[in-house]
Scaffold this motif. Structure first.
Motif, PDB file in Angstrom:
ATOM      1  N   ALA A  33      94.893 -95.084  -3.730  1.00 23.47           N
ATOM      2  CA  ALA A  33      94.299 -96.080  -2.838  1.00 23.47           C
ATOM      3  C   ALA A  33      95.241 -96.282  -1.662  1.00 23.47           C
ATOM      4  CB  ALA A  33      94.070 -97.403  -3.561  1.00 23.47           C
ATOM      5  N   ALA A  34      94.656 -96.631  -0.508  1.00 25.50           N
ATOM      6  CA  ALA A  34      95.479 -96.806   0.694  1.00 25.50           C
ATOM      7  C   ALA A  34      94.846 -97.838   1.615  1.00 25.50           C
ATOM      8  CB  ALA A  34      95.633 -95.473   1.436  1.00 25.50           C
ATOM      9  N   PHE A  65     103.459-105.750  -8.322  1.00 26.89           N
ATOM     10  CA  PHE A  65     103.869-106.892  -7.492  1.00 26.89           C
ATOM     11  C   PHE A  65     103.597-106.580  -6.023  1.00 26.89           C
ATOM     12  CE2 PHE A  65     107.567-109.624  -5.815  1.00 26.89           C
ATOM     13  CZ  PHE A  65     106.837-110.806  -5.892  1.00 26.89           C
ATOM     14  N   SER A  66     102.510-105.856  -5.763  1.00 28.91           N
ATOM     15  CA  SER A  66     102.184-105.441  -4.399  1.00 28.91           C
ATOM     16  C   SER A  66     100.770-105.881  -4.040  1.00 28.91           C
ATOM     17  CB  SER A  66     102.290-103.914  -4.263  1.00 28.91           C
ATOM     18  OG  SER A  66     103.613-103.477  -4.401  1.00 28.91           O
ATOM     19  N   HIS A  67     100.635-106.474  -2.856  1.00 30.74           N
ATOM     20  CA  HIS A  67      99.341-106.919  -2.361  1.00 30.74           C
ATOM     21  C   HIS A  67      98.463-105.702  -2.068  1.00 30.74           C
ATOM     22  CE1 HIS A  67      96.313-109.153  -0.221  1.00 30.74           C
ATOM     23  NE2 HIS A  67      96.998-110.278  -0.319  1.00 30.74           N
ATOM     24  N   ALA A  68      97.205-105.767  -2.477  1.00 27.74           N
ATOM     25  CA  ALA A  68      96.280-104.650  -2.263  1.00 27.74           C
ATOM     26  C   ALA A  68      95.725-104.613  -0.847  1.00 27.74           C
ATOM     27  CB  ALA A  68      95.117-104.731  -3.252  1.00 27.74           C
ATOM     28  N   TYR A  69      95.797-105.722  -0.116  1.00 29.56           N
ATOM     29  CA  TYR A  69      95.259-105.817   1.242  1.00 29.56           C
ATOM     30  C   TYR A  69      93.810-105.306   1.260  1.00 29.56           C
ATOM     31  CZ  TYR A  69     100.029-106.881   2.574  1.00 29.56           C
ATOM     32  OH  TYR A  69     101.271-107.469   2.662  1.00 29.56           O
ATOM     33  N   ALA A  70      93.502-104.264   2.037  1.00 26.43           N
ATOM     34  CA  ALA A  70      92.116-103.799   2.148  1.00 26.43           C
ATOM     35  C   ALA A  70      91.851-102.547   1.321  1.00 26.43           C
ATOM     36  CB  ALA A  70      91.771-103.533   3.616  1.00 26.43           C
ATOM     37  N   ALA A  71      92.744-102.212   0.390  1.00 25.82           N
ATOM     38  CA  ALA A  71      92.552-101.035  -0.457  1.00 25.82           C
ATOM     39  C   ALA A  71      91.478-101.301  -1.507  1.00 25.82           C
ATOM     40  CB  ALA A  71      93.861-100.653  -1.132  1.00 25.82           C
ATOM     41  N   ASP A  72      90.881-100.236  -2.015  1.00 30.91           N
ATOM     42  CA  ASP A  72      89.843-100.323  -3.044  1.00 30.91           C
ATOM     43  C   ASP A  72      90.436-100.950  -4.306  1.00 30.91           C
ATOM     44  OD1 ASP A  72      88.012 -99.898  -5.086  1.00 30.91           O
ATOM     45  OD2 ASP A  72      87.496 -97.870  -4.443  1.00 30.91           O
ATOM     46  N   PRO A  73      89.959-102.141  -4.722  1.00 31.08           N
ATOM     47  CA  PRO A  73      90.550-102.812  -5.887  1.00 31.08           C
ATOM     48  C   PRO A  73      90.464-101.984  -7.164  1.00 31.08           C
ATOM     49  CG  PRO A  73      89.133-104.325  -4.660  1.00 31.08           C
ATOM     50  CD  PRO A  73      88.890-102.958  -4.095  1.00 31.08           C
ATOM     51  N   ALA A  74      89.390-101.219  -7.329  1.00 27.76           N
ATOM     52  CA  ALA A  74      89.236-100.428  -8.549  1.00 27.76           C
ATOM     53  C   ALA A  74      90.343 -99.382  -8.652  1.00 27.76           C
ATOM     54  CB  ALA A  74      87.865 -99.759  -8.574  1.00 27.76           C
ATOM     55  N   ARG A  75      90.637 -98.724  -7.543  1.00 29.36           N
ATOM     56  CA  ARG A  75      91.677 -97.693  -7.565  1.00 29.36           C
ATOM     57  C   ARG A  75      93.065 -98.312  -7.634  1.00 29.36           C
ATOM     58  NH1 ARG A  75      89.467 -93.087  -3.282  1.00 29.36           N
ATOM     59  NH2 ARG A  75      87.510 -92.659  -4.396  1.00 29.36           N
ATOM     60  N   ALA A 115     102.421 -99.003  13.258  1.00 29.92           N
ATOM     61  CA  ALA A 115     101.460 -99.390  12.227  1.00 29.92           C
ATOM     62  C   ALA A 115     102.047 -99.024  10.874  1.00 29.92           C
ATOM     63  CB  ALA A 115     100.119 -98.697  12.426  1.00 29.92           C
ATOM     64  N   GLU A 116     101.719 -99.838   9.850  1.00 29.86           N
ATOM     65  CA  GLU A 116     102.249 -99.611   8.510  1.00 29.86           C
ATOM     66  C   GLU A 116     101.112 -99.557   7.504  1.00 29.86           C
ATOM     67  OE1 GLU A 116     105.921-102.143   7.814  1.00 29.86           O
ATOM     68  OE2 GLU A 116     105.361-102.796   9.848  1.00 29.86           O
ATOM     69  N   TYR A 117     101.254 -98.667   6.522  1.00 33.09           N
ATOM     70  CA  TYR A 117     100.197 -98.399   5.551  1.00 33.09           C
ATOM     71  C   TYR A 117     100.763 -98.467   4.137  1.00 33.09           C
ATOM     72  CZ  TYR A 117      97.747 -96.650   9.647  1.00 33.09           C
ATOM     73  OH  TYR A 117      97.161 -96.541  10.882  1.00 33.09           O
ATOM     74  N   ARG A 118      99.991 -99.039   3.247  1.00 30.72           N
ATOM     75  CA  ARG A 118     100.377 -99.135   1.833  1.00 30.72           C
ATOM     76  C   ARG A 118      99.630 -98.083   1.033  1.00 30.72           C
ATOM     77  NH1 ARG A 118     101.942-104.629  -0.510  1.00 30.72           N
ATOM     78  NH2 ARG A 118     103.772-103.802   0.576  1.00 30.72           N
TER      79      ARG A 118
END
Length: 244
Positions: free
Chosen positions: A136-137, A210-220, A123-126
């Motif tokens: 944010a993660a 230049f990084s996709h936020a995926y499911a991270a909190d957009p505000a953070r 599994a990979e995490y941003r």
């Protein structure tokens, strides 16, 4: 991009497309590196990004594999399965190559690349880092397949989040000075065929703008992006070495 634009608008920050006529600075940026480099001077923003060799210079305790900074010419000479990727941008697709014959002939032989041992991430995490802390993660992939999920939403995730925080704190304590104050670091659960379970390892570092936020909190996420690509006059002294 749309989620970040909504959050920015809610803060009273005007959002404009790069192609829009009459743009003026100072400004922030979220988008690709080619357009960003073209507009940075006119709009007065500074783009922060990790160095090309950052991952290769990390101690193996954080990468879990051997990685070296090289060039396309070096990649064309490999004779065993190797993971080949551009250090930061997406100038060519990252992939496993058994030899260098499948690399595009159009690539300049001097183009920087990273050459890595082939490993498996379960599994990979941003992680969006701001001043060395996780702002944010999100999970973004499982066994190499896109599978975004918010982090910390159930008991199992909270345990994973705690492990990620512990690993990241150790990484920052050791190598935080080698990263800009606003950056993305991807980490993953590295499977070891010779040991049960998994270990944490760094996948790569990326530009927050230049990084996709995926499911991270957009505000953070936006907090990190605003620092990573903001007005040059607000650039902090420690970040001068990481300006594009």
């Amino acid at each position: 991009m749309e989620l970040l634009a909504v959050e920015a608008a809610a803060r009273g920050i005007p959002v404009r497309a790069a192609e829009e006529a009459g743009l003026t600075g100072p400004a922030h940026w979220y988008g690709g590196p080619v357009a960003g480099a073209r507009l940075a001077g006119r709009l007065g923003f500074a783009l922060l990004e990790p160095t090309d060799d950052w991952l290769a210079e990390l101690p193996e305790q954080f990468t879990g594999r051997q990685i070296r900074a090289a060039t396309v010419a070096d990649a064309r000479a490999i004779d065993r399965p190797t993971f080949v990727k551009p250090p930061r941008d997406k100038s060519f697709p990252a992939d496993i190559h058994t030899d260098g014959s499948r690399l595009s002939s159009a690539l300049d032989p001097a183009t920087p690349v990273l050459l890595s041992d082939v490993v498996t991430f379960a599994a990979e995490y941003r992680l969006f880092l701001l001043d060395g802390r996780i702002a944010a993660a999100t999970r973004y992939a499982v066994f190499g397949r896109l599978d975004p999920r918010p982090l910390g939403t159930d008991r199992g995730d909270r345990a994973t989040a705690a492990e990620i925080t512990e690993f990241t704190d150790h990484l920052v304590a050791t190598a935080g000075h080698t990263l800009p104050s606003a950056v993305v670091v991807d980490v993953g659960q590295l499977l070891d065929p010779y040991r049960p379970g998994h270990r944490w390892a760094v996948v790569e570092a990326n530009m927050a703008w230049f990084s996709h936020a995926y499911a991270a909190d957009p505000a953070r996420v936006l907090d990190v992006v605003l620092r990573a690509a903001g007005p040059r006059e607000h650039l902090r002294p420690r970040d001068l070495a990481f300006e594009r």
